[in-house]
Motif scaffolding. Structure first.
Motif, short mmCIF file in Angstrom:
data_model
loop_
_atom_site.label_atom_id
_atom_site.label_comp_id
_atom_site.label_asym_id
_atom_site.label_seq_id
_atom_site.Cartn_x
_atom_site.Cartn_y
_atom_site.Cartn_z
N LYS A 51 0.83 -1.19 0.00
CA LYS A 51 0.00 0.00 0.00
C LYS A 51 0.87 1.25 0.00
O LYS A 51 1.92 1.28 0.65
CB LYS A 51 -0.92 0.01 1.23
CG LYS A 51 -1.95 -1.08 1.21
CD LYS A 51 -2.92 -0.94 2.35
CE LYS A 51 -2.51 -1.83 3.47
NZ LYS A 51 -3.42 -1.80 4.61
N SER B 6 -13.79 -0.12 -0.19
CA SER B 6 -12.39 0.21 0.05
C SER B 6 -11.53 -0.38 -1.04
O SER B 6 -11.62 -1.57 -1.34
CB SER B 6 -11.96 -0.32 1.42
OG SER B 6 -10.62 0.00 1.65
N LYS C 23 -7.96 -1.47 -2.10
CA LYS C 23 -6.59 -1.80 -1.67
C LYS C 23 -5.81 -2.03 -2.96
O LYS C 23 -5.93 -3.07 -3.59
CB LYS C 23 -6.56 -3.06 -0.82
CG LYS C 23 -7.14 -2.89 0.55
CD LYS C 23 -6.96 -4.17 1.34
CE LYS C 23 -7.44 -4.02 2.75
NZ LYS C 23 -7.29 -5.26 3.51
N VAL D 190 -7.37 1.67 -11.88
CA VAL D 190 -8.12 2.28 -10.77
C VAL D 190 -9.25 3.16 -11.32
O VAL D 190 -10.37 3.15 -10.79
CB VAL D 190 -7.17 3.10 -9.86
CG1 VAL D 190 -7.94 3.79 -8.76
CG2 VAL D 190 -6.09 2.20 -9.29
N TYR E 98 -9.54 4.68 0.05
CA TYR E 98 -8.33 3.97 -0.35
C TYR E 98 -7.61 3.52 0.90
O TYR E 98 -7.44 4.29 1.84
CB TYR E 98 -7.42 4.89 -1.17
CG TYR E 98 -8.01 5.33 -2.47
CD1 TYR E 98 -7.90 4.55 -3.60
CD2 TYR E 98 -8.68 6.54 -2.57
CE1 TYR E 98 -8.45 4.94 -4.79
CE2 TYR E 98 -9.25 6.95 -3.76
CZ TYR E 98 -9.12 6.13 -4.87
OH TYR E 98 -9.68 6.54 -6.05
#
Length: 155
Positions: free
Chosen positions: A48, A116, A118, A128, A145
């Protein structure tokens, strides 16, 4: 004259339940040790990105997670893949998945559902953007995010 006299006929003794609590606690501890809370098996590796302005989610039971990253098992290739629950999916599958997850929840919880993302820091932004477009069309407008707390300069 006998010294010993025979007292009436005795019945069979009652079964002793003294060890029953021990057995129950032993079974309880066994199931507590063996049981594992269900979590999604990660099929994609995600590192992340870092961010400074972060907030902790209040109610994680109302969060649907979309994982995006390169597959851990190299048999599935090296291109970034989308993981919904425990399976790989395509961008087109997201709307159906969102609808399915909404239908599982109570009517009062539906407006509180958060999606959410990830996303691995090496994934291209185009993937995305495609996911966000599908979420928009599915009316899943509450998105966050997942990031690590830290400086954005570390990315």
């Amino acid at each position: 004259m006998s010294k010993f006299t025979r007292k009436g006929k005795k019945g069979t003794p009652a079964v002793s339940t003294a060890s029953l609590p021990d057995i129950i606690f032993m079974l309880l501890f066994f199931f507590m040790v063996v049981t594992v809370m269900r979590e999604d098996d990660p099929k994609v590796s995600i590192s992340k990105p870092s961010a400074t302005e972060t907030e902790k989610l209040e109610k994680k039971s109302l969060v649907d997670y979309i994982n995006v990253g390169t597959p851990i098992d190299t048999r599935f290739g090296t291109e970034p893949k989308i993981q919904l629950d425990d399976a790989f999916a395509e961008v087109a599958d997201i709307q159906f998945w969102i609808k399915e997850n909404r239908d599982k929840r109570d009517e009062a919880e539906k407006p509180l559902i958060t999606t959410s993302l990830k996303v691995d820091s090496d994934v291209q932004m185009g993937v995305v953007t495609d996911i966000k477009q599908e979420l928009r069309e599915a009316q899943a407008l509450k998105i966050n995010y997942s990031v690590n707390k830290g400086s954005a300069l570390d990315n």
